[in-house]
Write a protein that holds these residues in place. Sequence first.
Motif, mmCIF file in Angstrom:
data_model
loop_
_atom_site.group_PDB
_atom_site.id
_atom_site.type_symbol
_atom_site.label_atom_id
_atom_site.label_comp_id
_atom_site.label_asym_id
_atom_site.label_seq_id
_atom_site.Cartn_x
_atom_site.Cartn_y
_atom_site.Cartn_z
ATOM 1 N N ARG A 161 0.629 -1.499 0.006
ATOM 2 C CA ARG A 161 -0.136 0.074 0.486
ATOM 3 C C ARG A 161 1.240 1.610 -0.399
ATOM 4 N N PRO A 162 0.580 2.277 -0.728
ATOM 5 C CA PRO A 162 1.461 3.220 -1.221
ATOM 6 C C PRO A 162 1.215 4.104 0.284
ATOM 7 N N ALA A 163 1.960 4.990 -0.018
ATOM 8 C CA ALA A 163 1.426 6.120 1.573
ATOM 9 C C ALA A 163 0.355 6.981 1.574
ATOM 10 N N ASN A 164 0.135 7.193 2.790
ATOM 11 C CA ASN A 164 -1.789 7.826 2.436
ATOM 12 C C ASN A 164 -1.045 9.386 2.808
ATOM 13 N N PRO A 165 -1.604 10.382 2.774
ATOM 14 C CA PRO A 165 -1.248 11.241 2.679
ATOM 15 C C PRO A 165 -0.424 11.748 4.603
ATOM 16 N N LYS A 166 -1.174 11.491 5.107
ATOM 17 C CA LYS A 166 -0.664 11.311 6.758
ATOM 18 C C LYS A 166 0.728 10.936 7.036
ATOM 19 N N GLU A 167 0.437 10.117 6.117
ATOM 20 C CA GLU A 167 1.974 9.416 6.331
ATOM 21 C C GLU A 167 3.489 10.131 5.265
ATOM 22 N N LEU A 168 3.101 10.870 4.854
ATOM 23 C CA LEU A 168 3.963 11.219 3.664
ATOM 24 C C LEU A 168 3.291 12.897 4.456
ATOM 25 N N ALA A 169 3.419 13.283 4.711
ATOM 26 C CA ALA A 169 3.056 14.478 5.725
ATOM 27 C C ALA A 169 4.590 14.501 6.861
ATOM 28 N N ALA A 170 4.514 12.896 7.953
ATOM 29 C CA ALA A 170 5.421 12.500 8.615
ATOM 30 C C ALA A 170 7.103 11.715 8.170
ATOM 31 N N THR A 171 6.708 11.453 6.677
ATOM 32 C CA THR A 171 8.062 11.297 5.956
ATOM 33 C C THR A 171 8.709 12.374 5.610
ATOM 34 N N ALA A 172 10.179 12.685 6.323
ATOM 35 C CA ALA A 172 10.838 13.278 5.150
ATOM 36 C C ALA A 172 11.974 13.349 4.532
ATOM 37 N N SER B 115 2.228 -2.291 4.533
ATOM 38 C CA SER B 115 2.306 -0.675 3.505
ATOM 39 C C SER B 115 3.906 -0.291 3.420
ATOM 40 N N ALA B 116 3.990 0.775 1.999
ATOM 41 C CA ALA B 116 5.315 0.726 2.635
ATOM 42 C C ALA B 116 5.971 1.959 3.365
ATOM 43 N N PHE B 117 5.266 2.441 4.338
ATOM 44 C CA PHE B 117 5.321 3.165 4.931
ATOM 45 C C PHE B 117 6.248 2.560 6.703
ATOM 46 N N HIS B 118 5.332 1.148 6.154
ATOM 47 C CA HIS B 118 6.243 0.288 7.935
ATOM 48 C C HIS B 118 6.710 -0.751 7.171
ATOM 49 N N HIS B 119 7.188 -0.703 6.078
ATOM 50 C CA HIS B 119 8.838 -1.752 5.425
ATOM 51 C C HIS B 119 10.433 -1.268 6.472
ATOM 52 N N SER B 120 10.918 -1.732 6.878
ATOM 53 C CA SER B 120 11.982 -1.676 8.144
ATOM 54 C C SER B 120 12.670 -2.657 7.227
ATOM 55 N N ILE B 121 14.035 -2.132 8.619
ATOM 56 C CA ILE B 121 14.919 -3.716 8.617
ATOM 57 C C ILE B 121 14.981 -4.935 10.319
ATOM 58 N N ASN B 122 15.424 -5.690 10.172
ATOM 59 C CA ASN B 122 15.697 -5.735 12.136
ATOM 60 C C ASN B 122 17.367 -5.734 11.734
ATOM 61 N N TYR B 123 17.578 -5.383 12.654
ATOM 62 C CA TYR B 123 19.073 -4.651 12.274
ATOM 63 C C TYR B 123 19.480 -4.833 14.355
ATOM 64 N N ARG B 124 20.982 -4.364 14.397
ATOM 65 C CA ARG B 124 22.038 -4.257 15.506
ATOM 66 C C ARG B 124 22.688 -3.233 15.308
ATOM 67 N N SER B 125 22.553 -1.940 16.142
ATOM 68 C CA SER B 125 23.721 -0.990 15.609
ATOM 69 C C SER B 125 23.926 -0.814 17.356
ATOM 70 N N VAL B 126 25.246 -0.210 17.199
ATOM 71 C CA VAL B 126 26.373 0.184 18.245
ATOM 72 C C VAL B 126 27.125 1.358 17.412
ATOM 73 N N THR B 187 14.172 -6.146 16.383
ATOM 74 C CA THR B 187 13.900 -7.724 15.421
ATOM 75 C C THR B 187 12.792 -7.938 15.580
ATOM 76 N N GLY B 188 11.603 -8.420 15.297
ATOM 77 C CA GLY B 188 10.299 -9.337 14.960
ATOM 78 C C GLY B 188 10.095 -8.907 13.475
ATOM 79 N N GLY B 189 8.492 -8.992 13.309
ATOM 80 C CA GLY B 189 7.787 -8.596 11.936
ATOM 81 C C GLY B 189 7.619 -7.009 12.302
ATOM 82 N N PRO B 190 6.799 -7.237 11.250
ATOM 83 C CA PRO B 190 6.120 -5.824 10.462
ATOM 84 C C PRO B 190 5.199 -5.526 11.583
ATOM 85 N N ASN B 191 5.272 -3.812 11.757
ATOM 86 C CA ASN B 191 3.575 -3.024 12.315
ATOM 87 C C ASN B 191 3.144 -2.914 11.759
ATOM 88 N N ASP B 192 2.067 -3.814 10.856
ATOM 89 C CA ASP B 192 0.745 -3.261 10.013
ATOM 90 C C ASP B 192 -0.193 -2.014 10.942
#
Lengths: 234, 234
Positions: A161-172, B115-126, B187-192
């Motif tokens: 699902r593409p970003a909606n207007p709210k998500e777009l506004a929250a993303t820089a 949703s595209a907005f909630h795409h992410s990666i699982n990672y560990r950083s210092v 960690t874990g799965g997507p947060n849709d």
Amino acid sequence: METTTQPAATPDSAPYESTDRTVPTRARERAAYDRALVHAILDESYVCHLGFVRDGTPVVLPTLFGRVGERLYVHGSTGSRPLRMAGAVPAEETDPGLPVCLTVTHVDGLVLARSAFHHSINYRSVVVHGVARPVTDPEEKRTALDALVDHVVPGRAADSRPANPKELAATAVLYLDLAEVSAKMRTGGPNDEPEDMDLPFWSGVVPLRKGYDPVVPSEDLAPGIEVPDYLIEL
Amino acid sequence: METTTQPAATPDSAPYESTDRTVPTRARERAAYDRALVHAILDESYVCHLGFVRDGTPVVLPTLFGRVGERLYVHGSTGSRPLRMAGAVPAEETDPGLPVCLTVTHVDGLVLARSAFHHSINYRSVVVHGVARPVTDPEEKRTALDALVDHVVPGRAADSRPANPKELAATAVLYLDLAEVSAKMRTGGPNDEPEDMDLPFWSGVVPLRKGYDPVVPSEDLAPGIEVPDYLIEL
């Protein structure tokens, strides 16, 4: 307001021009300015390390990125520090534009020489210097966000699902053009000294292998939704 | 002259104290200050990304590193820029000490949300903030170089020719104490979003797998030198 007009297309065959910042003081023979090589190294990496200066001291953070031609994109919450510092949030009294150094590295192998001194790793890296600036054009912002998703999994942006207007506004989104760029790489075996050749130590390369484990579907995934082809082809 | 006395041993159970620089503005729940976790993330990574400021702009370079307790070491030729800037070369008129940010990141999985907005990666950083300073004590320099080799392959330093005086003189080592340090992980799965659950897009995680391909002995390796156990156990 900075324009966000994209740089003119440059043929892959034209290398990046070297600058004082992109010519290493050491191991110059490992430096390269070939566009196709730079693109390939960038595209293969899931994250970059983005460096910027805050209060006079350096900050290096891992972050996702995307590439469209000769332009890189990074994104973040409008509340994140580098995004605010780059002027992505108009309310902030910051200069538009954040000097950054964006670096990507692949470790390809461990190089074990007979001497401790000549131990090394085989690697491919790209270092980009420049000024990151906010993407202000809504169309380019959408393109950038698609590029960020497709950078992780090619083909995925069109299957979510593409970003909606709210998500777009929250993303820089910040852009950084590939202008002051260099690649650096090391390949091959150890470079031991001639007088060390008969030492009784094993020498050679341990190649690193990257791959994927079987996908883990979300627990609440509706039955009947198959693993998409673009994941099978990864 | 800065002392290179090592910091007092701190029990693994005592977390790093958080500072303004190590508390993220976003996703604070992902930040951690646990010593054992920080050490494990550092030790698993072959390279770090070292950030410093040159002529007012950031520079981020990949480099090998080693750890001895609460102290990190990076090394380089006495001709390399960051080493010179840190005062590792006495002839240079630079301040001793180079403000740095040393960052290590592991990408563990690709997180595909509906949703595209909630795409992410699982990672560990210092991320380590501090001032890198030259190691001046010859004994500590040897210890540091051993740590750098053993960081790549544990056990290897003892099974290779140690640096000779000429090599030692050509190598500068900087130390950076683990004081202002934070880990961050996902960690874990997507947060849709709840309203996205019925969308017809596959969601889940693609775990990344790291491993090794068969070792490649040097072409000129003397017959009879077997692959050492510490490589078989990698």
